[in-house]
Design an enzyme around this catalytic site. Structure first.
Site: not given
Ligand SMILES: *Cc1c(COP(=O)(O)O)cnc(C)c1O
Length: 414
Positions: A153, A238, A267
């Site tokens: 994700f 990520d 986040k």
């Molecule tokens: C939440 C998340 C995203 C996307 O972040 P947004 O601010 O919602 O665009 C990307 N990668 C990971 C691992 C996430 O948890």
């Protein structure tokens, strides 16, 4: 069944239904919220419009690590708003460099590129990796490929969902962006086998949170980095969800390696109140960007910089990584001791924990609905896993109370 606070008789907005109906009427149905209408938050607690009190065990998918009504972040934001807000990056500001220096020191990376949402940071990583592939590695024009993992994700833009392995994320949003190869998460041989001379990068989450808090085998991250190094492939992590002290270290990669070649954050970098994200990288990777090649109107604005700076300082001053490690282990131990046939697995690191429910007994959604009745807010990820990611300021007593509620709900279901 719970220590739910009785409705406040002086509350003038007693019905959740009207709020829910209005959202349903005017909003796209791209979410399926639990039926609770929140109006106030303080620390780890939130209140609904009927006066009920809940423990927030999701913290906005790990964004609200410092809890709600975080006075340090609010003060940093207000102080900055009273100086200068958003001049755009057409001009220098007196705070962006300080923030960037701090974030680079905190992560161990050389340079950063500020964006707003997590998905934008990932898009930035993809652009950097591709350009590095052409301009530094020497891949032929338009041939660059990136390796990603099943169950990934990384956000919701058209390019990012193009390499999602979740059919629902992609369905009828094509034509999709080409250039991505999927391998099983945690499989080092598959990684090596997937690399070709056209591979510019491997993009991966250290723990796959959204798909159900999937923790890879120990040593996988280190091994994956070695494979990437051997084949001149960028190793990009990520850590939008796992970073900023969530898993018991400031960054999840610190459990195994010194640093990656590229890193995305978001986040909790925004202190839980504002979208602040970044792509960080080695200097020779970041230097592929030239003026005009990438940008964002709000990215790196002084308010975002002040908030990001304060979010890092709070993590350091209040020992969030240590809290997350200790309290996370405590929560995992306590959950593991619950005697219930409905529990298939308890897994995670730090305060990022997944409780896998045996579908023979219940869906993760029904567990979350039961927990909500008991005053504990969390969210299912897919069908079988309940995600626990409380604010890192949570106390042992609050964890004890939460575990009691989990115990009660599982007993009722089983
Ligand atoms: C939440 C998340 C995203 C996307 O972040 P947004 O601010 O919602 O665009 C990307 N990668 C990971 C691992 C996430 O948890």
């Amino acid at each position: 069944m719970s220590i739910k606070i009785p409705p406040d008789p002086t509350n003038s907005n007693p019905s959740s239904d009207s709020y829910i109906a209005r959202e349903k009427k005017y909003l796209a149905t791209n979410y399926k919220p639990l039926p609770v209408v929140l109006t106030r938050g303080e620390g780890v607690w939130v209140w609904d419009v009927e006066g009920n009190k809940y423990l927030d065990f999701l913290s906005a998918y790990s964004a609200v690590s410092g809890g709600h009504h975080n006075t340090r972040i609010i003060k940093a934001m207000n102080d900055q708003l009273n100086r200068i807000d958003v001049p755009s990056r057409a001009f220098y500001t007196d705070i962006l460099g300080e923030y960037a220096e701090k974030l680079c020191a905190f992560t161990g990376m050389d340079k950063m590129l500020p964006m707003n949402t997590g998905a934008e940071a990932v898009e930035t990583a993809i652009k950097a990796a591709r350009r590095w592939g052409y301009r530094v590695k020497g891949i032929a024009p338009d041939k660059a490929r990136m390796i990603v993992c099943d169950g990934n994700f990384h956000g919701r833009t058209t390019t990012i969902i193009s390499f999602s392995s979740d059919a629902d994320y992609r369905a009828d949003f094509g034509p999709l962006t080409p250039g991505f190869d999927l391998i099983p998460f945690g499989d080092i041989d598959a990684l090596e086998a997937a690399i070709t001379p056209d591979t510019c990068a491997f993009l991966v989450e250290p723990i796959q949170a959204e798909v159900g808090i999937k923790v890879p085998p120990a040593g996988w991250l280190r091994a994956a980095q070695e494979v990437c190094k051997r084949h001149n492939v960028l190793f990009i992590l990520d850590e939008i969800q796992t970073g900023m002290a969530r898993t018991g270290q400031n960054f999840c990669f610190q459990h195994e390696i010194d640093k990656p070649d590229g890193l995305t954050l978001g986040k909790a970098l925004g202190g839980g109140i504002y979208p602040v994200s970044a792509f960080l990288a080695r200097a020779d990777v970041m230097d592929v960007f030239n003026p005009g090649s990438h940008g964002s109107t709000f990215g790196g604005n002084p308010v975002a910089a002040a908030i990001g700076l304060e979010a890092i300082r709070q993590i350091e001053d209040e020992n969030f990584a240590e809290r997350s490690a200790t309290l996370g282990q405590y929560l995992k131990d306590r959950l593991s001791r619950i005697q219930s046939p409905a529990i298939k697995d308890v897994r995670g690191m730090g305060l990022l924990i997944g409780l896998e429910i045996d579908p023979a007994y219940a869906t993760a959604r029904s567990v979350c609905e039961g927990l909500m009745q008991c005053g504990l807010l969390c969210k299912e990820t897919h069908d079988v896993v309940v995600r626990f990611a409380p604010p890192l300021i949570i106390t042992k007593n609050e964890i004890d109370w939460a575990v009691e509620q989990v115990d009660i709900v599982l007993k009722t279901l089983a």
